[in-house]
Design an enzyme around this catalytic site. Structure first.
Site, PDB file in Angstrom:
ATOM      1  CG  HIS A 115      -1.711   1.292   1.335  1.00 51.65           C
ATOM      2  ND1 HIS A 115      -2.875   1.465   0.615  1.00 51.65           N
ATOM      3  CD2 HIS A 115      -1.520   2.452   2.018  1.00 51.65           C
ATOM      4  CE1 HIS A 115      -3.372   2.667   0.870  1.00 51.65           C
ATOM      5  NE2 HIS A 115      -2.571   3.282   1.708  1.00 51.65           N
ATOM      6  CG  ASP A 174     -11.787   3.771   6.881  1.00 56.04           C
ATOM      7  OD1 ASP A 174     -11.227   4.620   7.587  1.00 56.04           O
ATOM      8  OD2 ASP A 174     -11.601   3.677   5.663  1.00 56.04           O
ATOM      9  NE  ARG A 204      -9.856  10.783  10.378  1.00 58.61           N
ATOM     10  CZ  ARG A 204      -9.099  10.064   9.572  1.00 58.61           C
ATOM     11  NH1 ARG A 204      -9.547   8.926   9.058  1.00 58.61           N
ATOM     12  NH2 ARG A 204      -7.891  10.475   9.244  1.00 58.61           N
ATOM     13  CB  SER A 218      -8.337   5.428   7.859  1.00 54.86           C
ATOM     14  OG  SER A 218      -8.941   5.489   6.591  1.00 54.86           O
ATOM     15  CE  LYS A 238      -9.205   2.422   2.918  1.00 51.66           C
ATOM     16  NZ  LYS A 238      -9.378   3.367   4.020  1.00 51.66           N
TER      17      LYS A 238
END
Length: 434
Positions: A82, A161, A168, A183, A187
């Protein structure tokens, strides 16, 4: 248990217990806890922070708020990567085939982009026929058969999330490191990988602008992954200028293909090998990082990585002729050279401004309903440290309009020059493994 007591406790800097965190996440996901109380808790977390145990519990509760993807039918140790996002970041298209070429399965769920360029899926759709909407069975089959598949997120992953991020965004609590880490990791953990390598960007084109903040985020995310039973490594890489030379959807596919065919684009090649090496070590394909790096480097030279990419494209319905001959990828109508009106050495390139220039051309989305233009983009001709003479080309804009004034203006804003020679920025600042 009352929500007001949980807010009060965190406001006063005390550590929340697992049952309190679960009460909040479950109640907010169901709609039993109103936005104003959730906002109050987010602000309390923003100011008081969370200890690593709390952040891990928050992440796990977000994972458990929806479906998780069962990838147990995939043979071998599944790895994922990621990136926290950057300009010109096409690393996935190089790393995935590299890792697959070492016989390690990469099962990647990705999304579309909202910002300066399209996301991973948008870029892949530059290839005619490429299908990102796979069934779970097709996805698993492709990974088992070819060791690589990239598809759109399916199911109801981490719905807590999604709700919290939207809140947010409008309550000035986005920049909380525990909330960012939770967050991202919720995922990733819901997506079913056994190990994860994180590419945490730092600099002008990154979400985290300072090395200190990037290091804090990387440590938080590796702690979450390792605490929840997933081997996790974080690499902090530089985003004070775009990665590689190409920005845009088809442009980035073209540059990724060039690397897979042995091109020496130094920063892009080095970072891809770094990430892929750590992924294959985590999966047990190699005992040592240096051994992994050397072998994967050979896979770029001998065509094994390119062939893995080619088979991946074919397996998902893509037209392989477009990667064998990248001139067949979508093209813009006009190619406009932006020239320097000064001389010296490139001292800074504001990556965010370059990204915005690409979005103005149509390479990205300002709103989620905007359509991506796959053929437009930017080619950098000068990067930090390069000498520039008056009249030299800084970038080429690939546009569908003859005079993209907004993009030209952003390019002018992006470049800063020095009279003295300038060194290129450090590419990899730190690797965090525990």
């Amino acid at each position: 248990m009352r929500m007001v007591d949980i807010i009060h406790k965190k406001r006063n800097g005390k550590e929340l217990m697992e049952e309190e965190i679960r009460f909040f996440i479950e109640g907010y996901t169901k709609g039993d806890i109103p936005d104003y109380q959730a906002s109050a808790l987010m602000m309390a977390i923003y100011f008081q922070g969370m200890v690593p145990r709390e952040t891990a519990l928050l992440t796990k509760a977000m994972v458990d708020s929806g479906e998780t993807i069962d990838l147990s039918a995939i043979q071998g140790h599944k790895v994922d990567k990621h990136s926290t996002g950057g300009v010109g970041d096409k690393v996935t298209f190089i790393v995935g085939p590299l890792v697959a070429s070492a016989n390690v399965p990469v099962a990647k769920m990705s999304g579309r982009g909202l910002g300066h360029t399209g996301g991973t899926l948008d870029k892949l759709e530059s290839i005619e026929g490429f299908n990102i909407e796979l069934t779970k069975e097709q996805f698993i089959h492709n990974v088992n058969q070819h060791k690589l598949s990239i598809a759109g997120q399916t199911g109801n992953l981490a719905p807590a999330d999604k709700k919290l991020y939207a809140l947010r965004d409008v309550t000035a609590t986005v920049e909380s490191i525990p909330l960012i880490a939770g967050s991202i990791m919720s995922k990733k953990l819901a997506s079913g990988a056994d190990s994860i390598v994180l590419d945490v960007k730092t600099g002008s084109g990154a979400f985290m602008k300072t090395l200190e903040d990037s290091k804090a985020l990387a440590k938080e995310m590796t702690a979450i992954g390792n605490n929840l039973g997933r081997k996790t490594v974080a690499i902090i890489s530089d985003m004070n200028q775009p990665l590689g030379f190409e920005i845009g959807n088809a442009n980035e596919i073209k540059e990724a293909v060039a690397i897979l065919q042995g091109a020496k684009v130094e920063d892009l090649r080095r970072l891809s090998l770094e990430i892929a090496s750590h992924m294959t070590v985590l999966a047990g394909a190699f005992e040592h990082y240096k051994q992994a790096y050397k072998t994967l480097e050979q896979h770029l030279e001998n065509g094994k990585a390119y062939e893995a990419f080619r088979q991946f494209v074919i397996a998902q319905g893509g037209n392989a002729d477009m990667i064998d001959d990248v001139s067949k990828l979508p093209q813009a109508k006009h190619h406009i050279q932006v020239k320097s009106d000064t001389e010296g050495y490139v001292a800074e390139i504001d990556a965010e401004s370059i990204g915005t220039a690409a979005m103005y051309l149509g390479a990205g989305r300002a709103t989620k309903d905007d359509k991506i233009n796959h053929g437009v983009g930017i080619t950098l001709k000068k990067k930090i440290g390069d000498e520039v003479k008056k009249g030299d080309v800084l970038v080429t804009l690939h546009a569908n309009k003859e005079n993209p004034e907004d993009s030209i203006r952003k390019i002018a804003e992006a470049y800063r020059f020095s009279d003295e020679p300038v060194e290129s920025p450090t590419l990899i600042h730190l690797v965090i493994q525990d």
